[in-house]
Design a protein around this motif. Sequence first.
Motif, short mmCIF file in Angstrom:
data_model
loop_
_atom_site.label_atom_id
_atom_site.label_comp_id
_atom_site.label_asym_id
_atom_site.label_seq_id
_atom_site.Cartn_x
_atom_site.Cartn_y
_atom_site.Cartn_z
N LYS A 15 109.80 34.63 48.79
CA LYS A 15 109.31 35.64 48.25
C LYS A 15 107.62 35.73 48.36
CE LYS A 15 109.02 39.61 45.66
NZ LYS A 15 109.40 41.00 46.14
N ARG A 83 116.95 38.23 54.73
CA ARG A 83 117.40 39.04 53.34
C ARG A 83 118.25 40.24 53.83
NH1 ARG A 83 115.03 38.53 48.30
NH2 ARG A 83 113.13 37.96 49.56
N ASP A 638 114.16 46.90 43.87
CA ASP A 638 115.45 47.03 43.09
C ASP A 638 115.66 48.41 42.93
OD1 ASP A 638 116.07 44.38 43.59
OD2 ASP A 638 115.31 43.84 41.76
N ALA A 639 114.56 49.18 42.34
CA ALA A 639 114.88 50.61 41.84
C ALA A 639 113.37 51.21 41.93
CB ALA A 639 115.33 50.54 40.54
N THR A 701 117.98 52.83 48.69
CA THR A 701 117.67 51.62 48.78
C THR A 701 116.19 51.44 49.43
OG1 THR A 701 119.79 50.83 49.23
CG2 THR A 701 118.07 49.30 49.89
N HIS A 703 113.45 49.35 51.03
CA HIS A 703 113.18 48.16 51.73
C HIS A 703 112.08 47.48 51.87
CE1 HIS A 703 117.45 48.25 53.25
NE2 HIS A 703 117.31 49.67 53.72
#
Length: 840
Positions: A15, A83, A638-639, A701, A703
């Motif tokens: 990350k 990922r 994630d959202a 999604t 990215h």
Amino acid sequence: MNASDARRDLYALVKRVEDDGVTTLIHRMGSKREDRVLLAPLDRFPAARKAGAFPSWALSAAQKDFGTLVSQAASGQPQVLRRNTTPVAVLLPAAPRTSTPSSDPAAPSGAAPAGGAVNSQGQQDRESAPRRLATLGDAIGSVLTVGPASGPTFGLPGLDAAIGGLQPGRLTLVAARPDVGGSLLGLAAARTTALVDHRTVLYAASGPNRDDVFRRILSAETEGDYPRLKQGRLTDYEQDVARQLMQAGDVLLIDDGSNLTAEDIAETAPHMEGLALVVVDRLQAAHSARLPLSGNRLPDASQILSTLARTLHVPVLAVVDSDDPTLLSLLDADVLLTLTATTDPGRVQVTVAERDFGVIGSAYLRPDLLHARFGDAEATPAAGTGSEAWRLHTTPEERELADAALPYTSGAQKGLPSALTHLLAALRTALAHGEQEAIDELAASLAQAAAAPPQMPDTAEGRRLAAALHAYNAPAAASVTAQPSAPESARPAADSGTVSDADDEARRDDDDGLVPGDEEDEPETAVFPALRVLKDSVTRSKMHPVPVIRLEDREDGPWPLISEDMDGEPRWVHPEVTSTRVAHVRDNGKRVRRDQLDVPASFGDGVLCLIDRNGSFPSACSAVPLAPNKLLHTGPLDAFDKTKAGIYQIDIPEWDYPGMPHPLGRLTDRPDDQGRVWVTTPHIKQLERLHRDGHLATPVTIHDSWTGKANESLFKPFYTAAREARTELVQAGGEPYKNYKTRLSIALRLLWPKRQEQRSPFWRPDWRMSMVAEASVRHWTVAFKAVQEGHTLIALRNVDAAIFWTPPGTPPATYRIGTGFGEVKAKFIPRGEFIPEGDD
């Protein structure tokens, strides 16, 4: 960090790599040696992005077998971490510890020896082995067996003859002032080596980004107008070539990572199998804090590049944006190519000098900056616009205008405004490739240029061009009727739909439409001071907006990712409806083409109901989600976070709702090689609603993303003032109302001026494209509601035009008829008649 700790914290370390570009040194002690590797960003090793080039592991699998991966990477085999399916980091070998002091007192601890990994100060341990010596016989034998020079070339015969090709083991500098086009020589060598000779090239882009490089290559290969390609406006032919380049371009690898250094280039190059050429574009003479390859760091950088050339025995070609002899004398070049403008604007001289010998030759090139390339000064035009085949399918007026424009579009003659030069170049390209739709789109701009022509050069070429432009736009003979010619009736028009008289004249947006002086505040007597109102709307915000992104920051971060395609405007005609373009003569004698829609009998009785939405762009300003401050890299999400706004990289969702275009409009035509597109906040919110309502099977999604704190009221005061002014002026009509619409259009275009020379109080492409996307989303949403209620949509286009098949006099109830913002005008056209446009 030891390998055990790195295994435990692998997700957090990756990350940090993604978000901050942090490189971590990891070590693992084995029974016989210590393994040392770097967990590094992909920017440090761009070849890792190429699918299948190196072993790759999902993060979960990498964590499980991390010790094995460290050993393999330390032995010289990079390991790519993914990922899901997306590469995110790479394990690279690090130099081993050594107790032997480096022979270079400036070398950092642990610098790799010259037989291993290449880094900024890598040197061979002078006590480890005797120096290799070659006899004169060895050297002569090498020369005799090599034969003629086989190194990379520029693909320019005159220059290649003067320089003898780019020789392995040598650093060649291209020196030119920024306005001469030195970068295009580096690009020429990369194109020839990769696309013609099919050999591997590392293109280290310190100035341009990868999109700039690709557009320049595409412009040079297709003769497409480079400024137009930068706006994302590609003809069908150019799209075909782009796809071919994607397939053939695996040997051209571009490193446009931030903070690119000579050390980074030297570390990446040894891992590229079959490397034939390294191009560095560019070394910047002026110091820039964001560009390591600039200012007083250039002498050290040139030494590293020179060492790289000798160590790998490959040619290194570096472009420097200066021809200052003092600076050039400090750089460690084996060969120097200096580009100098001549008194003839159609010729540039290249002087070839070699270290220890001075000038050894020269050549002349023909600059074709509009198409991002050079040609030999005496060369004939390339196939395409130089081919005669296109003349068989064009009118005499079109052929004469194309011929008259050639001296200016080729760069041989100067004196035209750049906007007109680009317009004529686009016309020549469209004619050469038979792009009738593009020709139609250029007609309005050419008519405007003919109606108010600029001052033409007082030369034979200038007078010929003025006459040709006038003839091209002259009224047609009275015998011309509104009947389709045979070729046109057979030509489909996928973009069909009405072309409305929307307040913002959206069709001019792709070519900017701005002129010097538009950036100045309107006089106090102006009917509506739109620019002053928009500036005041922004400055009164308590969020301290940043209306202008600094020039030096525009080539990095999110800004190169933003394009005109992000408007998501639909270009859709019902698949069962046939659309053709028909010739038509306006009452004023102007020749135009109009759409004619053939609705099948299976649709039943009815008429075409033309919907024209009022003030789509200023109406969108009532509540468009924007990030007033700079965008920050927030990566995969994630959202969707409703408190943020910006740009997002997503997969194109599946859409199979019958009788309705995709909610992302023309964005679906331009996915990247992974099927993803960049969108603004309005489209993210739209897709979230569609999923929530059950119209999309899967959630969005995200990215990648660049976002900031959201504000939906930044333009609200501008919207309120524009709405109140319209209420008064739309009743009056005439010149005051026309001036009002013009000032609105100019103010909103100034949010993102396309030409660098155009001054503006704004430069926020994200604001501009979010506003247009908001208008597009609202337009699509109302049409979708009508379809859900049972109406038949025939065509949907732009941000304001829709066509339904309805009973006479009954527009869909989802639309409000009126003259206000968001309301619509409705017209009814019988089956078989052409679609009126504009003032018809």
